[in-house]
Design a protein around this motif. Structure first.
Motif, mmCIF file in Angstrom:
data_model
loop_
_atom_site.group_PDB
_atom_site.id
_atom_site.type_symbol
_atom_site.label_atom_id
_atom_site.label_comp_id
_atom_site.label_asym_id
_atom_site.label_seq_id
_atom_site.Cartn_x
_atom_site.Cartn_y
_atom_site.Cartn_z
ATOM 1 N N THR A 46 0.847 -1.191 0.000
ATOM 2 C CA THR A 46 0.000 0.000 0.000
ATOM 3 C C THR A 46 0.880 1.237 0.000
ATOM 4 O OG1 THR A 46 -1.711 -1.183 1.216
ATOM 5 C CG2 THR A 46 -1.833 1.224 1.222
ATOM 6 N N ASP A 47 0.703 2.071 -1.002
ATOM 7 C CA ASP A 47 1.454 3.318 -1.099
ATOM 8 C C ASP A 47 0.909 4.305 -0.070
ATOM 9 O OD1 ASP A 47 2.803 5.616 -1.778
ATOM 10 O OD2 ASP A 47 2.001 5.751 -3.810
ATOM 11 N N ALA A 48 1.745 4.696 0.883
ATOM 12 C CA ALA A 48 1.362 5.670 1.906
ATOM 13 C C ALA A 48 2.148 6.968 1.717
ATOM 14 C CB ALA A 48 1.618 5.086 3.297
ATOM 15 N N SER A 49 2.646 7.190 0.508
ATOM 16 C CA SER A 49 3.456 8.368 0.204
ATOM 17 C C SER A 49 2.619 9.634 0.237
ATOM 18 C CB SER A 49 4.084 8.226 -1.186
ATOM 19 O OG SER A 49 4.840 7.052 -1.284
ATOM 20 N N THR A 50 3.288 10.748 0.434
ATOM 21 C CA THR A 50 2.621 12.049 0.362
ATOM 22 C C THR A 50 3.084 12.776 -0.893
ATOM 23 O OG1 THR A 50 4.315 13.037 1.775
ATOM 24 C CG2 THR A 50 2.312 12.291 2.853
ATOM 25 N N ASN A 51 2.173 13.470 -1.520
ATOM 26 C CA ASN A 51 2.430 14.293 -2.706
ATOM 27 C C ASN A 51 2.930 13.513 -3.912
ATOM 28 O OD1 ASN A 51 1.753 16.631 -1.215
ATOM 29 N ND2 ASN A 51 3.838 16.750 -0.429
ATOM 30 N N ALA A 52 2.662 12.219 -3.967
ATOM 31 C CA ALA A 52 3.126 11.407 -5.096
ATOM 32 C C ALA A 52 2.163 11.514 -6.265
ATOM 33 C CB ALA A 52 3.284 9.953 -4.682
ATOM 34 N N VAL A 53 2.710 11.706 -7.448
ATOM 35 C CA VAL A 53 1.918 11.684 -8.676
ATOM 36 C C VAL A 53 2.252 10.415 -9.461
ATOM 37 C CG1 VAL A 53 1.489 12.850 -10.879
ATOM 38 C CG2 VAL A 53 1.779 14.196 -8.791
ATOM 39 N N ASN A 54 3.531 10.119 -9.548
ATOM 40 C CA ASN A 54 4.000 8.922 -10.242
ATOM 41 C C ASN A 54 4.691 8.013 -9.242
ATOM 42 O OD1 ASN A 54 3.402 10.006 -12.960
ATOM 43 N ND2 ASN A 54 4.994 11.463 -12.404
ATOM 44 N N ARG A 55 4.646 6.725 -9.509
ATOM 45 C CA ARG A 55 5.321 5.789 -8.610
ATOM 46 C C ARG A 55 5.914 4.652 -9.425
ATOM 47 N NH1 ARG A 55 0.568 6.840 -7.952
ATOM 48 N NH2 ARG A 55 0.795 7.722 -5.884
ATOM 49 N N PHE A 56 7.012 4.105 -8.914
ATOM 50 C CA PHE A 56 7.659 2.956 -9.532
ATOM 51 C C PHE A 56 8.123 2.028 -8.424
ATOM 52 C CE2 PHE A 56 11.186 0.541 -11.297
ATOM 53 C CZ PHE A 56 10.612 0.066 -12.460
ATOM 54 N N TRP A 57 7.569 0.846 -8.401
ATOM 55 C CA TRP A 57 7.941 -0.185 -7.439
ATOM 56 C C TRP A 57 8.945 -1.111 -8.098
ATOM 57 C CZ3 TRP A 57 5.584 -0.534 -2.578
ATOM 58 C CH2 TRP A 57 4.404 0.196 -2.395
ATOM 59 N N PHE A 58 9.971 -1.496 -7.343
ATOM 60 C CA PHE A 58 10.911 -2.497 -7.822
ATOM 61 C C PHE A 58 11.006 -3.579 -6.762
ATOM 62 C CE2 PHE A 58 14.991 -4.429 -8.814
ATOM 63 C CZ PHE A 58 14.865 -4.598 -10.179
ATOM 64 N N PHE A 59 10.689 -4.782 -7.168
ATOM 65 C CA PHE A 59 10.711 -5.927 -6.266
ATOM 66 C C PHE A 59 11.900 -6.790 -6.660
ATOM 67 C CE2 PHE A 59 6.323 -4.624 -7.015
ATOM 68 C CZ PHE A 59 5.927 -4.324 -5.730
ATOM 69 N N PHE A 60 12.970 -6.727 -5.873
ATOM 70 C CA PHE A 60 14.163 -7.509 -6.190
ATOM 71 C C PHE A 60 13.822 -8.984 -6.089
ATOM 72 C CE2 PHE A 60 15.646 -3.396 -4.825
ATOM 73 C CZ PHE A 60 16.630 -3.116 -5.734
ATOM 74 N N PRO A 61 14.225 -9.797 -7.032
ATOM 75 C CA PRO A 61 15.302 -9.579 -7.983
ATOM 76 C C PRO A 61 14.872 -9.238 -9.405
ATOM 77 C CG PRO A 61 14.953 -11.918 -7.792
ATOM 78 C CD PRO A 61 13.905 -11.228 -6.946
#
Length: 86
Positions: free
Chosen positions: A38-53
């Protein structure tokens, strides 16, 4: 005729985003483990998740199945016109 001096249109200042997230394992136990992020960021417009590997997502709240046991690194980078944060 209208003449104007000293007028300028300034862009509004955009506060930079702050990356933050939570997660919940919905199927604990043996692999695969389904994890809801769950994205709990503030002021985010764009997001990029990276799940290693190697998996990634641009969804706001992705669901990921981890097929092996272990510890996995997750990185969320968010951005807007004011900058970016990881």
């Amino acid at each position: 005729v209208l003449l104007a001096w000293g007028c300028s249109k300034e862009s509004p200042t955009v506060s930079p985003p702050v990356a933050e997230f939570t997660y919940r394992v919905t199927d604990p136990g043996r692999p695969p483990a389904r994890v809801v992020f769950t994205d709990a960021s503030t002021n985010a417009v764009n997001r990029f998740w990276f799940f290693f590997p190697g998996a990634n997502s641009t969804e706001t709240n992705p669901v990921v199945d981890f097929r092996a046991s272990g510890t996995f690194r997750v990185r969320l980078t968010v951005s807007n016109d004011g900058g970016e944060d990881t």
